[in-house]
Each structure stands twice: as structure tokens, then as C-alpha cells.
Design a protein around this motif. Sequence first.
Motif, PDB file in Angstrom:
ATOM      1  N   THR A  42      -0.990  11.463   1.378  1.00  0.00           N
ATOM      2  CA  THR A  42      -2.457  10.656   1.283  1.00  0.00           C
ATOM      3  C   THR A  42      -2.413   9.232   0.819  1.00  0.00           C
ATOM      4  OG1 THR A  42      -2.479  11.666  -0.826  1.00  0.00           O
ATOM      5  CG2 THR A  42      -3.591  12.599   0.472  1.00  0.00           C
ATOM      6  N   LYS A  66       1.678   2.885  -3.428  1.00  0.00           N
ATOM      7  CA  LYS A  66       0.672   4.643  -3.270  1.00  0.00           C
ATOM      8  C   LYS A  66       0.924   5.669  -2.397  1.00  0.00           C
ATOM      9  CE  LYS A  66      -0.756   1.547  -6.873  1.00  0.00           C
ATOM     10  NZ  LYS A  66      -0.689   1.548  -8.474  1.00  0.00           N
ATOM     11  N   GLU A  67       1.538   5.789  -2.240  1.00  0.00           N
ATOM     12  CA  GLU A  67       1.624   6.876  -0.744  1.00  0.00           C
ATOM     13  C   GLU A  67       2.145   8.023  -2.108  1.00  0.00           C
ATOM     14  OE1 GLU A  67       3.085   7.131   2.747  1.00  0.00           O
ATOM     15  OE2 GLU A  67       4.543   8.125   1.910  1.00  0.00           O
ATOM     16  N   THR A 118       4.679  10.397  -5.328  1.00  0.00           N
ATOM     17  CA  THR A 118       4.041   9.199  -4.810  1.00  0.00           C
ATOM     18  C   THR A 118       4.936   8.242  -5.579  1.00  0.00           C
ATOM     19  OG1 THR A 118       3.541   7.507  -7.129  1.00  0.00           O
ATOM     20  CG2 THR A 118       2.292   8.529  -5.872  1.00  0.00           C
ATOM     21  N   ASP A 170      -3.698   5.678  -0.233  1.00  0.00           N
ATOM     22  CA  ASP A 170      -5.004   4.930  -1.351  1.00  0.00           C
ATOM     23  C   ASP A 170      -5.065   3.488  -1.008  1.00  0.00           C
ATOM     24  OD1 ASP A 170      -5.612   7.206  -2.511  1.00  0.00           O
ATOM     25  OD2 ASP A 170      -4.318   6.240  -4.293  1.00  0.00           O
ATOM     26  N   ASP A 171      -5.784   3.182  -0.616  1.00  0.00           N
ATOM     27  CA  ASP A 171      -6.414   1.277  -0.050  1.00  0.00           C
ATOM     28  C   ASP A 171      -6.223   0.244  -1.699  1.00  0.00           C
ATOM     29  OD1 ASP A 171      -6.704   1.952   1.718  1.00  0.00           O
ATOM     30  OD2 ASP A 171      -8.864   2.017   1.345  1.00  0.00           O
ATOM     31  N   GLN A 174       0.570  -1.449  -0.113  1.00  0.00           N
ATOM     32  CA  GLN A 174      -0.271  -0.457   0.012  1.00  0.00           C
ATOM     33  C   GLN A 174       0.509   1.088   0.204  1.00  0.00           C
ATOM     34  OE1 GLN A 174      -2.477   0.916   3.115  1.00  0.00           O
ATOM     35  NE2 GLN A 174      -4.108   1.541   2.550  1.00  0.00           N
TER      36      GLN A 174
END
Length: 644
Positions: free
Chosen positions: A586, A192-193, A539, A588-589, A189
Motif C-alpha cells: 500500500t 511511506k510505502e 513501512t 500513501d500520497d 513517496q
Amino acid sequence: MLTFFRNIFKTKLGLALALVFLGLIALAFASADVSSTGAFGGVAGGDRVAVVGGEKIGTADLVQAANNGLDRARQQNPTLTMEEFIAQGGLEQSLETLIDRFAIRTYAEKYGIRAGDNLVNSEIRLLPAFRGADGNFSEDIYRQALAQARISDAQAREDFATGLVSQQLFVPATFGAQVPERLAYRYAQLFKERREGTIALLPSASFAPQGDPSPAVLQRYYEANTADFVRPERRIIRFATFDSEALGDRVNPTAAEIEARYQRDREQFAASETRDVTQLIVPTKAAATSLRQRIAGGASFDAVAREAGLRATPLTGLEQSELTSQASRAVADAYFAASEGAITEPARSPLGWHIAQIDDVITQQVRSLEQVREEIATALREEKRTEGLAELAIEIEDQLADGATLTEVAEELNLELTTTRPALANGRIYQAQETLPEVLAPALQTIFQMEEEEPEIAPLQGGGSYLVYEVAQITPAARAPLAEIRDRVEASWRISEGLKRAQAAADRVLKRVRGGATLAAALAAEEVQLPAPEQINLTREQLAARREQRIPPPLALLFSMAEGTTKKLEAAQDIGFFVVDLNDITMDDIADDDPLIAQARQQLGPVIGEEYAQQLRLAMREELGVERNEDAIEAVRRQLLGTN
């Protein structure tokens, strides 16, 4: 795809227990990035640098380990000096290596884990580095390797045994290490940060003092930074090369030698016959006879073979004696009795029944001495050239061993001597954009190990020519006099002072940002003009896809900070200081079956195994107890630096 994570989380593990040339690497245990935590007070006795579970590590052990470490480091950086090696932590790393080796050996002995002599002998014999030209273990090559590494057979075997024992200890501890599913999900995960922030550079040059430093200030800076102004060792080399031209008329064969060679090889020049055939081999005589009859009746040899599920084999240049030894006399007689284009009668060998089509018959008439004189002369000339050149090299080597000078050898053979300009161990000319002549490359390592005026000889191009060389002058590594490098020292002083002021400015900028100002406003408050800050919005996936082989340090810092924080970071090579401000994070899942999760488990598994190995190593030290003698370590440091 998760190379980024490997770069972030990989640690310096897998310390090589055996010497590099031995090639035996201990599996996955932590090395010198973690300093010793086992300091239990002073160690009695000035001849030991540490004690591990009652086993003493002597000062001589540390000196040898440091010298070996420097030799290994010079394989990557040939101009590295002992001063630079120690300044980069080489001595501490060498000590940590020794402590680890003693800890593993002592721990293994305590619990009955051992590597017997037969196992050690087997490992030594299996190493390709110790094999001779015949592919078998060579005792001479082994001894030469030990001499080159400056270790004894007993020391080498001890290193091998330690490496084998470490495998028994660490492989079970690290084998099959896996990352938990949720942990793998979290790392995947993170890919995707997204992070948004600002990076500013405060260059040292912007804060460097403008006025000239006083002589006293420059002298103090020069004395405090001696290691920065050490000139590497330089060597002037004299050399000459020679090939078969140095043999003169010795390479020309005499009439008697040509006649003797003709008599020796009379069979080679006698009348001969060879044949090219296409053959089939079948299990029974009946099958061979049937196939022959079909071919004799007009069927194609290849077609008959394919219909029978067989493959016709072409053979060229067959001699009757050769075929007799390879198959049988009956097969050879059948093949050489048939005429060109005919199909042979079935003949038997240990492989089965043979039939063949005679494709070509090549006959050679007897050749007289006069017919082959030039052919023999050419062959003898090449042999004499090779043998004579090797003999001449041995003669020169003997002359040098008896005290002859390079000048005397060059005059005797009418060779042209060349003298190089001062050169470094990496082959570059000192303070010039040039390199040594390519012909010196094979001998470069030896050149920077030998003493002055000890001429050596070395083969070139597989023995087709030879190099004779000597070191005419050695200028050892030493600090350059201030008077000769004043401009360089002054420039370094300016950057150093600018770096100090840049650090102070970075602290002021940090204080303003933490007080509520934007990074741009905090930079504008400085009295000097500074580069505009760079806005970052990336990201981790985008960061990993960047073309740079190495992630820039300020970006790496941005992706390791907490949201809403601001940090400073010193730039490489005293360029200045970065100020990194992270505004927002931020995330994302990702789906539970995302392929990134499986990749994370696979790629992070070895990291977990390395962590287990590190913990096992530290546990060994903790159980055995490690004491360091800082006075003895400092004495070794002074000895290696030559400051005793």
C-alpha cells in the motif's frame, strides 16, 4: 532521513586509480562490480592478459596489480591469503582496474587530454604523506614510500597522471547531476510505502544428515573445498626490549662535564632581572603623555585604557635584551628604568608610543657552580640517556648488520628474550583467545614481511626504549591435513549437505505457495520440524529507523519484490534458505512541498552522477575495444596460487 534509499541504490563506484598510499582518488567512475563486456575474441601472445585500444596489458602488470590489491585488502584483514583473495574475486577486480586505467589513459591520449610533468610534480609535492619534519616535500620519504609499495618512480607518476586525467574526464560528466522533480517525488513517496508479508527460514541444520559419512565421501568433500580448510600463515617471534638501564654508568656525567656545561651557560647562571608589565600602545606621543598623566593622577590603568577604546596587554618575564629586539632600545630602557608600581615615560617603537605599568620586578643573584651542580647533572644525565640510548641502538643495528644473532645481543646487554606462541598477522595467537604482547604492535607489519632469522631493531615510546626482535619460525599458509581436522570437515560436510536439502525443501515450499497454499501450511507439509514463519508489516520509514546498521537480506528482498510473489534467498554462512512471501503493498500520497522530496533530490543527485560516470567508462571501453586473453589470465591465476 533517506539513508535507506542511499543503501538501496548506491553502486560500487569511485575506483581508486592511484595506489592507496599515494592518496589520489579518481573521481566517480565505476569499478569492478561490472565485468568486462569487451571480449572480442582471443588475444594473440601469451604474455598479455588484455588489449585496450591497441595498448597491451602484460601478465606482469596483472601479477603486480593482484599483489598490490592483496596488500590493500590486508589492511582490513591481515590474515587474508592469496587463495582467499582470488576466491573473493580479487584477481578479476585487479584486471578490471587495469583495463579501466588503460582505457582512460588511451582515451585521453586519443583526444588530446593530458597531465603534464609539472602538474604531476606539483601534485606529488602537495601530498602530506611525502612531507618531512620541516613540513616540506622530502625526496627520501617519497622514495621510501615507493619502495614499500614496490613500484618505480615512473609507475607512480603514470598513476598520478592517470588520476589527473580521469578528473578532467569525469568531473565535467558528473558535476551538477540532478534528479528530476517527479522522480524525487516518487522516491520520497516510497518512504511511506507499507509492505505486508511472511518470512520463513529453512535451517540447514534441520536437514543435515545424521549418519556418519564414509571416508571416500569425506575425502571428496575435502578435496572439493580446499580453500575452506587453509590454515593462515603463522609466525613465532623472539624479542627483547631495553631502555636506558642498559647504559649502566654511561649516563652519569663527570665533574669535568658538569664544569664545562657551567662555563658554557654562564649567562644563564649570572645575575638577571625580568619584569612583568601591563602596557598600552598609542599612535602619538601626545596621546601617550595624556594617558600617563591621567594614570599618574590616580586613575586606574585599565579604566583609562577602556575609556580610550584600547586594551591593556599584560606581559610577563620580560628581559631587557628580548624587549630591545622585539620593540626598541628606547622602550626597553624606559621599562627597565622605572621602579616597581611606576608608570613608564612614553617611548617609541615601530608600532607606536608605549607606556606601561611595572607590575613586578624579579631579580636573580649570581649562582655558583656548587649551587647549580645538581641541576646541571640532572640535565646532562637526561641528555646522555637520550643520546646514549640512540647510540646504543645504532651499535646494535650495526652488530645485527654484521651478522650478530639476537641471542648474542641479548647476552651482551643482559636482556631477557621472550618467545611467543604461533601468531597471525592480525596480532592474535593462533587457535587461542589471546593476542601478542602490546610491545610488538608497532613492529607487527614488519614482522610479517621479514624473513626468518633477520633480527631488526625498532624504537618504542618515542625513543625512550627499543625493541629487538626476529622471526624464529614461519609456518606458511597451507591446507590442513584431513586427519588433523576430520571433525571440522565432517561438520562442514553436514552443513553443506543440509544446505542442499534445505534448498530442495525451499523449492518445494515455493511450489506449494504458488499453488495456493499459505506459507505456514507449505512449511507444515515438510517432514522435518521447522521454525514458525515471521509475519512482517512495515513501512520503508520504519525499516530505515531500525537499529540494525545493515538491513537483514530477507527484509531487503521483501521490499524489492512485486506484490503477490514468493521468492527464496540463501542465508549467509550456509545457515539455510529463506522463503519470502509478499502479500500486499500500500502507498500513501505526500504533499508536493513535503521536505522528503527536497532530501531525495539532494541525496540521489550523487547517485545519478555516478551513473553518468559509469556510462562514460563503458562508452570509453566500447569505443576503444577491449580484448581479453582468458588463457593468460588463467596462467596468472595458477602462478599466484602456486599451482603451475
